[in-house]
Motif scaffolding. Structure first.
Motif, short mmCIF file in Angstrom:
data_model
loop_
_atom_site.label_atom_id
_atom_site.label_comp_id
_atom_site.label_asym_id
_atom_site.label_seq_id
_atom_site.Cartn_x
_atom_site.Cartn_y
_atom_site.Cartn_z
N ASP A 24 1.36 -1.48 0.11
CA ASP A 24 -0.26 -0.03 -0.29
C ASP A 24 1.06 1.36 0.66
OD1 ASP A 24 -2.37 -1.28 0.76
OD2 ASP A 24 -2.42 -0.98 2.13
N ARG A 25 1.73 1.22 0.18
CA ARG A 25 2.83 2.50 0.26
C ARG A 25 4.24 2.68 -0.40
NH1 ARG A 25 4.05 4.68 5.95
NH2 ARG A 25 2.76 3.72 7.38
N VAL A 26 3.93 1.65 -1.36
CA VAL A 26 4.46 1.70 -2.16
C VAL A 26 3.57 2.65 -3.42
CG1 VAL A 26 5.33 0.28 -4.56
CG2 VAL A 26 5.75 -0.22 -2.49
N ARG A 27 2.00 1.41 -3.67
CA ARG A 27 1.12 2.15 -4.52
C ARG A 27 1.56 3.73 -4.07
NH1 ARG A 27 -3.20 0.74 -4.28
NH2 ARG A 27 -4.33 0.90 -5.81
N SER A 28 0.88 3.65 -3.01
CA SER A 28 0.70 5.86 -2.22
C SER A 28 1.57 6.05 -3.07
CB SER A 28 0.34 5.59 -1.11
OG SER A 28 1.66 5.13 -0.21
N ARG A 29 2.92 6.40 -3.05
CA ARG A 29 4.38 6.76 -3.04
C ARG A 29 4.69 6.27 -4.46
NH1 ARG A 29 5.97 10.50 0.93
NH2 ARG A 29 4.22 10.46 2.33
N PRO A 30 4.05 6.11 -5.89
CA PRO A 30 4.90 5.50 -7.15
C PRO A 30 5.82 6.28 -7.78
CG PRO A 30 2.33 6.38 -7.77
CD PRO A 30 3.12 6.18 -6.57
N ASP A 31 5.64 7.80 -7.95
CA ASP A 31 6.99 8.84 -7.76
C ASP A 31 8.50 8.67 -7.07
OD1 ASP A 31 5.70 9.43 -10.01
OD2 ASP A 31 5.25 11.64 -8.94
N LEU A 41 10.95 -8.39 -4.06
CA LEU A 41 9.13 -7.33 -3.97
C LEU A 41 10.75 -6.33 -5.31
CD1 LEU A 41 9.65 -7.07 -0.13
CD2 LEU A 41 7.48 -7.58 -1.83
N ASP A 42 11.77 -6.03 -5.07
CA ASP A 42 12.24 -4.85 -6.02
C ASP A 42 11.84 -5.36 -7.19
OD1 ASP A 42 13.92 -2.76 -6.41
OD2 ASP A 42 16.51 -4.70 -7.23
N GLY A 43 11.70 -7.05 -7.88
CA GLY A 43 11.10 -7.13 -9.00
C GLY A 43 9.53 -6.00 -9.35
N LEU A 44 9.11 -7.35 -8.52
CA LEU A 44 7.46 -6.29 -8.43
C LEU A 44 7.20 -4.79 -8.68
CD1 LEU A 44 4.65 -8.01 -8.07
CD2 LEU A 44 4.68 -7.68 -5.41
N THR A 45 7.91 -3.98 -7.39
CA THR A 45 7.79 -2.90 -7.54
C THR A 45 8.27 -2.64 -9.01
OG1 THR A 45 8.59 -3.22 -5.04
CG2 THR A 45 8.18 -0.86 -7.13
N LEU A 46 8.84 -3.46 -10.20
CA LEU A 46 9.47 -2.15 -10.76
C LEU A 46 8.68 -2.99 -11.99
CD1 LEU A 46 11.54 -0.91 -12.90
CD2 LEU A 46 12.92 -2.98 -12.86
N THR A 47 8.14 -3.81 -11.94
CA THR A 47 7.34 -4.53 -13.17
C THR A 47 5.91 -3.63 -12.90
OG1 THR A 47 8.12 -6.90 -12.27
CG2 THR A 47 6.12 -6.11 -13.95
N TRP A 48 5.62 -3.33 -11.43
CA TRP A 48 4.28 -2.87 -11.51
C TRP A 48 4.04 -1.41 -11.49
CZ3 TRP A 48 2.95 1.77 -8.37
CH2 TRP A 48 1.98 1.81 -8.41
N LEU A 49 5.81 -0.61 -11.63
CA LEU A 49 5.60 1.19 -12.18
C LEU A 49 6.09 0.66 -13.66
CD1 LEU A 49 9.11 1.96 -10.23
CD2 LEU A 49 6.41 2.74 -10.03
N VAL A 50 5.81 0.16 -14.59
CA VAL A 50 5.74 -0.21 -15.66
C VAL A 50 3.94 -0.17 -15.92
CG1 VAL A 50 6.83 -0.81 -18.08
CG2 VAL A 50 7.89 -0.88 -15.61
#
Length: 210
Positions: free
Chosen positions: A93-100, A163-172
């Motif tokens: 939830d914190r990743v999604r709240s601050r994607p930039d 988690l690093d890979g999951l975050t980067l994929t979601w940012l894309v």
């Protein structure tokens, strides 16, 4: 303007640097742009930071502090999977709240690797990620009353990579449904390498933590 302590001034400059990096990109972020954003003289930067590398490290640490909060206790009777999943979803939830901000962390890595003399900044960045991941998993084990059946350094590196890979994929792709499904699968994996801490072990660890 009130006079700030060195710690408060550092805080001000780090937050200003994050805003500039989000707006202009890491490569175009200069010390002059940061102090202009913070509305302080250039000398304030050199008073608070020995180098731009130190500022980059502080930016990385600040973003991680906001994202990976201490694990939370869960209601009694919750299964290991449910407990682990709940804590991972707090992170997500914190990743999604601050994607930039998270996009900035990937830019920081690539920028540091390409700049002569800044490769150490990238190593420090991922060293910090690994230490944070290790501490988080260790804290989760204590809070949930479990122990990991895989050595913590290996599990921490694996978890950080996942988690690093999951975050980067979601940012894309910003595919929330797919990201949540993958996160839940990672929670199932962690539950599969967790075992309840026996009562004697748990008592000893709680006593040591006093």
């Amino acid at each position: 303007m009130p006079r700030l302590s060195a710690d408060d001034r550092r805080e001000q400059l780090v937050e200003a640097a994050i805003r500039v990096m989000i707006r202009d990109g890491v490569a175009r972020t200069t010390t002059r742009a940061v102090v202009a954003e913070a509305e302080v003289p250039l000398g304030a930067f050199h008073y608070c930071f020995r180098s731009k590398e130190e500022l980059l490290q502080s930016v990385t640490e600040r973003i991680m502090e906001r994202t990976l909060t201490p694990p939370r206790e869960v209601p009694e009777g919750t299964t290991p999977y449910e407990a682990i999943r709940a804590n991972l979803h707090v992170y997500w939830d914190r990743v999604r709240s601050r994607p930039d901000e998270h996009q900035v962390t990937y830019e920081l890595t690539q920028y540091a690797l390409r700049q002569p003399g800044l490769a150490e900044a990238a190593r420090r960045q991922y060293g910090h990620y690994l230490a944070t991941s290790t501490d988080y998993l260790d804290s989760m084990a204590r809070v949930l009353g479990i122990r990991w059946t895989i050595t913590l350094p290996v599990l921490a590196r694996y978890g950080m990579s996942a988690l690093d890979g999951l975050t980067l994929t979601w940012l894309v792709d910003r595919d929330d449904e797919a990201a949540t499904a993958a996160l839940d699968e990672f929670a199932r994996y962690l539950a599969s390498v967790a075992t309840p801490m026996d009562s004697a072990e748990g008592t000893g660890r709680r006593a040591a933590g006093r």
